[in-house]
Design an enzyme around this catalytic site. Structure first.
Site, PDB file in Angstrom:
ATOM      1  N   TYR A 375       0.796  -1.236   0.000  1.00 45.49           N
ATOM      2  CA  TYR A 375       0.000   0.000   0.000  1.00 45.49           C
ATOM      3  C   TYR A 375       0.831   1.290   0.000  1.00 45.49           C
ATOM      4  O   TYR A 375       0.487   2.233  -0.711  1.00 45.49           O
ATOM      5  CB  TYR A 375      -1.019  -0.014   1.145  1.00 45.49           C
TER       6      TYR A 375
ATOM      7  N   GLY B  63      -8.150  -6.935  -1.818  1.00 48.01           N
ATOM      8  CA  GLY B  63      -7.346  -6.090  -0.963  1.00 48.01           C
ATOM      9  C   GLY B  63      -8.102  -5.456   0.182  1.00 48.01           C
ATOM     10  O   GLY B  63      -9.261  -5.759   0.438  1.00 48.01           O
ATOM     11  N   SER B  64      -7.392  -4.566   0.844  1.00 45.12           N
ATOM     12  CA  SER B  64      -7.780  -3.935   2.100  1.00 45.12           C
ATOM     13  C   SER B  64      -9.229  -3.457   2.153  1.00 45.12           C
ATOM     14  O   SER B  64      -9.794  -3.029   1.150  1.00 45.12           O
ATOM     15  CB  SER B  64      -6.855  -2.748   2.327  1.00 45.12           C
ATOM     16  N   SER B  65      -9.785  -3.491   3.371  1.00 47.42           N
ATOM     17  CA  SER B  65     -11.168  -3.091   3.564  1.00 47.42           C
ATOM     18  C   SER B  65     -11.322  -1.583   3.654  1.00 47.42           C
ATOM     19  O   SER B  65     -12.418  -1.075   3.764  1.00 47.42           O
ATOM     20  CB  SER B  65     -11.710  -3.739   4.839  1.00 47.42           C
TER      21      SER B  65
END
Lengths: 401, 138
Positions: A375, B63-65
């Site tokens: 990220y 992917g990420s929440s």
């Protein structure tokens, strides 16, 4: 979807316009999955992110009068008071963090600022219906604790905390908790690090509930954290089973509900080495910093680092991110002193994907977490990925293997 | 050519018309540059291509929440959002994000659609009516 009289009133704005908006969103999500009703939850975890969209949505509901019926624990932002001492934080970034803090406080959240609520502070029991967002948190509460949560987004989890309800579909039903994919692990799982790489095999594993075989009888809490965090970086997995380890998979038959797997996948040492090469920057060169704690490091991981650092000096910066609870423990146990004396830092309430790392932009780091490397790319940080010991030794030498 | 119509199922309401862009891989909107709409994820089948103003056809989200929402939010702020999304495997994070960001989204599209449609084709999509119309082939 069938609503009770009380739910109809909620939708009509009886409890505030913000609560009605939250419910409206949940009904739309539920209807797209064919849910027939809403059921109450008893816990929630909101993956607060201290980003524009996060703040926009939280403030929007707050201004419309919403309050959390089920006070949720929340994810890290960054520890403003700490970073204002050690680096320069722009007025804009400071204001974002301050406003995020104020919004969630006013909504009635429990301000834990940790991405590992499932290790302390918010642990559901077996079968409990909850709404958990956050990469490693959803699979941990489903897989390890046997609670029932869909893979909520930060926003849908906040809606659930406000209404105290979730639509009933997906991982809330027995049928959808059964395994789809048999993942036979032939790779040697030497440490918690191999679970990071195994989790990153999402593309090969495919869509569905994976059932892992071939793993050791004892899988550490850290290995579960790593597996879940990376599964939800390389793909989207609310639940996995490990045969003989996780509670709904005491046998292979139980894991698949007596049915045949829809897919079979084998994972070898070559797969794990291959994925590591693909996602890591090249090694054998100088590094600027080491970053750990994505997800937040546990006290035993902090101990592991302190053991290697005792009496030595770091050549590179080292940032270890933990919950405030773990940092407090580290201080009591003398580990913080050992790490500080070596030149390293333990920081609470903070995540690698936050604006406080501005001074690392364009620099090369080491980490043991592929998620930590993934990220922050948007913020200009790059990483070589190695196992924990190799990373710590690299930070001592200022150079990675 | 004659227009061809396909059935679909509403996830997020709305109607629009635009060019199709197909992704073989699941999508994480955070690894798209909001200033250009170009996918920056290494090894992604859309790497280097822009999603701005397109009707995206892809399997699912990943992917990420949290950052899926921020990815779409920043694209919207820069007027680089996709016009609509057509997916195969709905998952909560992506579905909730599309609903909150008010981007039309559908699933359960006739298999024939996938056999027919190509990058650059122009389609109209009406999520509420559960209808996709193929208007122009490249």
């Amino acid at each position: 979807m069938k609503l009770t009289k009380q739910q109809e009133e909620m939708l009509g704005g009886k409890y505030s316009e913000g609560t009605a908006t939250a419910l409206k969103i949940q009904i739309a999500v539920g209807e797209s999955f064919g849910a027939e009703r809403l059921v109450p939850i008893t816990r929630a975890h909101v993956a607060l992110s201290n980003q524009d969209a996060d703040l926009w949505f939280a403030e929007k509901l707050l201004k419309a009068g919403a309050k959390c019926k089920i006070p949720p624990t929340v994810n890290p932002g960054f520890c403003l008071s700490y970073f204002q001492k050690v680096t320069t934080i722009s007025e804009e970034d400071a204001s974002l963090m301050q406003r995020t803090h104020e919004a969630y406080k006013a909504l009635g959240a429990v301000l834990t600022y940790s991405c590992t609520p499932y290790l302390g502070g918010n642990i559901p029991r077996f079968g409990e219906i909850v709404a958990f967002s956050e990469s490693s948190a959803t699979p941990y509460v489903n897989s390890v604790w046997g609670a029932r949560s869909n893979r909520e987004s930060a926003q849908s989890a906040l809606c659930a905390a406000i209404t105290g309800l979730v639509p009933e579909y997906g991982l809330l039903t027995d049928e959808n908790r059964q395994g789809d994919i048999l993942v036979e692990v032939q790779a040697e799982m030497k440490s918690d690090f191999e679970y990071q790489l195994l989790g990153y095999m999402g593309k090969k594993i495919g869509n569905g509930v994976p059932v892992f075989t071939g793993l050791p009888k004892y899988v550490t809490p850290e290995a579960h954290m790593n597996l879940g965090a990376q599964l939800n970086t390389s793909g989207a997995y609310g639940l996995y089973h490990i045969v003989g380890v996780t509670p709904e998979a005491q046998t292979l038959e139980a894991a698949f509900g007596g049915k045949e797997p829809k897919r079979r996948v084998t994972i070898t040492d070559e797969d794990l080495q291959g994925i590591l090469q693909e996602i890591s920057e090249e090694g054998a060169r100088k590094i600027d910093f080491a970053m750990f704690g994505c997800p937040h490091f546990t006290i035993s991981q902090v101990q592991e680092i302190a053991k290697i650092l005792a009496g030595k000096k770091l050549k590179s910066e080292m940032w270890i991110l933990t919950s405030s609870y773990t940092k407090e423990l580290a201080e009591r146990m003398g580990l913080l002193e050992v790490i500080n004396n070596a030149g390293g830092h333990i920081v609470e309430d903070t995540c690698p994907d936050q604006p406080c790392w501005h001074h690392l932009k364009g620099k090369l780091g080491v980490t043991e977490s592929p998620k930590c490397a993934y990220y922050p790319k948007r913020r200009g940080l790059s990483f070589v990925i190695r196992d924990l010991r190799t990373c710590v030794e690299a930070a001592l030498k200022g150079e990675v293997e | 050519m004659s227009e061809k119509t396909f059935k679909c199922h509403k996830i997020s309401e709305g109607a629009t018309e635009g060019e199709v862009l197909i992704s073989q891989d699941d999508i994480m909107f955070y690894l798209i540059d909001p200033k250009t709409g170009i996918v920056i994820e290494k090894g992604h089948s859309l790497e280097g291509k822009s999603v701005a103003g397109k009707i995206l056809v892809f399997p699912s989200g990943k992917g990420s929440s949290v950052v899926q929402a921020d990815g779409m939010y920043q694209l919207a702020k820069n007027n680089n959002s996709p016009k609509a999304m057509i997916i195969k495997y709905p998952e909560t994070v992506l579905v909730a994000t599309a609903i909150i960001m008010e981007t039309p989204m559908v699933d359960r599209v006739d298999e024939e659609f996938y056999e027919t449609v190509k990058d650059g084709d122009v389609i109209s999509l009406d999520a509420d009516a559960g209808k996709i119309v193929l208007k122009k082939r490249v």
